[in-house]
Design an enzyme around this catalytic site. Structure first.
Site, mmCIF file in Angstrom:
data_model
loop_
_atom_site.group_PDB
_atom_site.id
_atom_site.type_symbol
_atom_site.label_atom_id
_atom_site.label_comp_id
_atom_site.label_asym_id
_atom_site.label_seq_id
_atom_site.Cartn_x
_atom_site.Cartn_y
_atom_site.Cartn_z
ATOM 1 N N HIS B 193 0.860 -1.186 0.000
ATOM 2 C CA HIS B 193 0.000 0.000 0.000
ATOM 3 C C HIS B 193 0.894 1.232 0.000
ATOM 4 O O HIS B 193 1.865 1.299 0.747
ATOM 5 C CB HIS B 193 -0.925 0.013 1.220
ATOM 6 C CG HIS B 193 -1.856 1.192 1.206
ATOM 7 N ND1 HIS B 193 -2.927 1.266 0.353
ATOM 8 C CD2 HIS B 193 -1.863 2.340 1.913
ATOM 9 C CE1 HIS B 193 -3.551 2.416 0.539
ATOM 10 N NE2 HIS B 193 -2.930 3.091 1.477
ATOM 11 N N GLY B 202 -6.995 3.414 1.947
ATOM 12 C CA GLY B 202 -7.970 3.667 0.898
ATOM 13 C C GLY B 202 -7.336 4.252 -0.345
ATOM 14 O O GLY B 202 -6.139 4.121 -0.573
ATOM 15 N N LEU B 228 -9.807 -3.808 4.101
ATOM 16 C CA LEU B 228 -8.936 -3.096 3.157
ATOM 17 C C LEU B 228 -7.800 -2.352 3.876
ATOM 18 O O LEU B 228 -8.032 -1.616 4.833
ATOM 19 C CB LEU B 228 -9.780 -2.090 2.361
ATOM 20 C CG LEU B 228 -9.019 -1.254 1.317
ATOM 21 C CD1 LEU B 228 -8.465 -2.120 0.218
ATOM 22 C CD2 LEU B 228 -9.916 -0.167 0.760
ATOM 23 N N ASP B 229 -6.569 -2.538 3.366
ATOM 24 C CA ASP B 229 -5.397 -1.813 3.876
ATOM 25 C C ASP B 229 -5.196 -2.015 5.369
ATOM 26 O O ASP B 229 -4.651 -1.152 6.065
ATOM 27 C CB ASP B 229 -5.474 -0.323 3.546
ATOM 28 C CG ASP B 229 -5.482 -0.092 2.048
ATOM 29 O OD1 ASP B 229 -4.913 -0.933 1.327
ATOM 30 O OD2 ASP B 229 -6.065 0.892 1.597
ATOM 31 N N ASP B 230 -5.685 -3.130 5.822
ATOM 32 C CA ASP B 230 -5.461 -3.519 7.193
ATOM 33 C C ASP B 230 -4.561 -4.763 7.091
ATOM 34 O O ASP B 230 -3.850 -4.928 6.127
ATOM 35 C CB ASP B 230 -6.831 -3.838 7.819
ATOM 36 C CG ASP B 230 -6.807 -3.733 9.335
ATOM 37 O OD1 ASP B 230 -6.453 -2.657 9.847
ATOM 38 O OD2 ASP B 230 -7.139 -4.728 9.991
#
Lengths: 285, 285, 285, 285
Positions: B193, B202, B228-230
């Site tokens: 990310h 995000g 998401l993005d975790d």
């Protein structure tokens, strides 16, 4: 009555051979210890094994435990140093006129970052006498001139011995300690040099760096040896500089580097994380 | 005839208790192995013990050795994964249109940095088809639209299973994988990310960073989870930016960050250095 | 008798248009000044021009020079602040119980790094009273509780006005200043937040960081605004952490970050290098 | 018909005197230009003024504008180089067997990071011939032996002249260019050395670094001069290493450093941000 747990830390090194990890960890388990951390390294070129083990022991006699582990390590052909959490290392701080590393180390010590006693501040000048006094630390003024160097070093040695100092930190001391002094003291001396060694050894490294037009300046903490600005490197770091920075800027930026690098090296040393061998160090961080 | 030495790497974790280091190293010693590296960690809050051990075994049957060690670890209440140096992990690279991480990973692989096989390049676009072909790698075009997402993921899963892919790397894939996909695949998926998570999760993180006026931009490699993005963070790094840098500069500088951070995370994963637990990782570097 | 040269520094910003560099530098040249440094920036999205010019003037009336330059800048549609080297900014340090930023800033000031006067140490606790006294600095104890907050802020404002303080530094003050206070004070307030903003705003950021399992921790110096841990960012930095570091280690490592980041932000502010606009800063370093 | 705006960049240096900023910016304004960026530096020790100005000109004849500005700068006693955005610098890449900097530079170029033409890949080996061909770039194999060095350099010079190459990049070329070659070529040559110069000049710097036990390794991009691994430094960076890293690890980690440092130096050079003077550089970044 059960005694409180004691933490022991062993630093070992010796010829590599199979089973060393199993044997040292086995000994600790059989002697009722619980390993908290263990880290090892082998130098495959030299065939040397290095280990740091930290364990908690339900022991009323940690000193005896240390000795027993040391003897056991010898049966494995290993050299071992063992420290216990109840011991507080006694250190002596050598300073000159610059005070940034001096304040930095003492404030860290007061903040509880270092488990040691500061036995003495030693200086060839009196500039930091009142600051030392303000911190409640004994200050010893031992002037050094070219003519009196041998006598001054003898006085320093007497002092260190009377204090049973286990570590000397040269916090920008600005004087070279003789090979004779280092040999007679026989215990570790940590120096901070204000360059990224081996670049710019010797005097006025920031001037040398500025002259050469480097884009990074550095600082190096190392064990002092008979060779100036040589000796096993413990820690190094750098900071970015540009054409806009004159020598004064390098000196100012360098102060922050020197503080951080020396503080880290001292922490690692006091936590028994550094093994020097040949002209290198193994740092178990 | 003596077989060549095989290297085994075990990653263990389980409830902490005294003697674990002694027992695992003892087992290896008794079974003729020689420990090359060993590193452990205990999470004192959770009471969990983690260990990575790497050893050489004079074995003609490394797979059997792996199984035996695994069974032994179970008797200690530990969960263990064991890999052998003779195995080469099969990976699939998911890409979209951006090619910087794609080229970077493949060039590292060609330079011998990664001991794995690249089983497939999978993309929702055809932009990188000829580049993949130039590297001699199989390229699979599986378009994804909002309407066809479920069907596309089914095709991706079929492909991954047919290839027995053990790891998926999302090299700026730009599509969110569904929780269902991740659950069915059941093997690790590494994502990069382009921000310093948890900041700027995000979409369009460089725009968010520019908008907020931060002085550092970042990149984060993590295991993908249903959120998401975790997911557990493997590696992060940052680069300095100033008011002079517009969004395009951030994107350009970010490409270097993304390459370096993803490449490092993939290396650690392939070298069996990463243990994910809860939403964190232990990285034995 | 000729007066010694005075250094003036102007920070300008306003709508961009051709010829601004030529006009400001031309004015200085025609008025007998010699430009030492000049730096400019244009925000092309907003169409705003920013400039910092530093020049030496053979002037017996630097205050008049400042005013004249300011009036000239207005004719260009620019907003200008002008400082002279003969002025020493008066600052107030707000502290609580933590002392690392407190000592760090004061020792830098004593080392001559900051050309300012420390007009007051203000604290809601008495822990640092004797340390302030040791440095010869006036200490003001103004307790703050939920009930007395408004009254306490009124006392703080009275004090700041009576001292004509031009800058407040929140050196880990641990209390949120109200929007009303900031509006009434009307001068810059620099805060140090112990996270890499916008990640981990609010309380206990090191605990949040540890919980999330990040691989870098950060610190952020910013101008305080009515929104907590928001406001234009002046400087940020990060340090690497691993799974081995518990929350106490993060706190310890964070202290070094906080010191370095706050010290740098204060230096830039005092050297008139920072222009805040919207929620961002331009830092002419 | 109005022509599209052209961007001009001037790099100036010469004896410092009052009014230089006003005069250069005044000239541009009077000639209808609009300054986009301007940055200057004075070396107070040497009394030299340096400036980089970037401006947009509504001009149908940028070459004439360049010449006129150059003549104007001469009237100020300044030496000026002026580049226009319509020119694309022609560069030649010298490589040997290592391919990491080779791929990195070309991929950046293909991604649009560098506004230049790659006129030739020159190598003393054929290892990278097919990779160059894959990129569609002309490859010239010019073998070099101790006996044929002079003849080989003559061939290289002929090639560079026939291509009108304006910059040579030694992307791990592994051969020392003679003083005679450099003098005859008379244009900049950028080299990447795989150490933090001035430490570890000469051969096998990673071996030297490993031998010395440093805690950081470095890379240095500099203009090549007649003295090996000397010459004005453009960019440097470092990466952390520990006792765990053997020479192969240093080489692997070093590849990333070399790529990043060389890529940055080339970008700055191509964007006309670097002024070399004496043995140093001014980098207007």
């Amino acid at each position: 009555m059960e005694s409180a747990p004691v933490i022991l830390v062993a630093l070992l090194h010796g010829p590599d051979r199979p089973g060393l990890v199993a044997k040292t960890s086995g000994w600790i388990f059989e002697n009722g210890g619980n390993i908290l951390h263990a880290d090892q390294h082998r130098d495959t070129e030299l065939g040397v094994f290095f280990q740091r083990i930290e364990w908690s022991a339900q022991s009323s006699a940690p000193a005896a435990d240390s000795t027993r582990f040391q003897l056991f390590a010898e049966t494995l052909g290993m050299n071992a140093r063992v420290a216990t959490s109840s011991q507080r290392r006694r250190i002596a701080l050598f300073v000159s006129k610059f005070d940034h590393c001096f304040h930095d180390l003492i404030l860290r010590w007061k903040a509880g970052e270092y488990a040691c006693d500061i036995a003495a501040i030693v200086s060839n000048h009196t500039d930091l006498a009142s600051a030392a006094k303000g911190y409640g630390l004994p200050f010893h003024h031992i002037p050094v001139t070219a003519d009196t160097k041998a006598a001054s070093e003898a006085r320093q040695l007497d002092l260190l011995r009377s204090l049973d100092a286990e570590l000397v930190i040269l916090a920008r001391y600005m004087q070279v300690l003789s090979a004779d002094f280092l040999q007679k003291f026989g215990r570790p001396v940590i120096n901070i040099h204000h360059s990224f060694l081996p670049a710019f050894a010797g005097g006025r490294p920031y001037h040398q760096a500025h002259e050469r037009g480097v884009k990074l300046i550095g600082a190096t903490a190392h064990y002092a040896t008979a060779v100036l600005d040589d000796g096993p490197i413990i820690q190094q770091d750098v900071a970015r500089v540009t054409h806009r920075h004159d020598v004064n800027d390098l000196v100012r930026k360098g102060r922050d580097l020197e503080k951080m690098v020396l503080a880290q090296a001292v922490r690692w040393h006091l936590e028994n994380r550094v093994l020097a061998y040949g002209n290198k160090t193994v740092v178990f961080d």
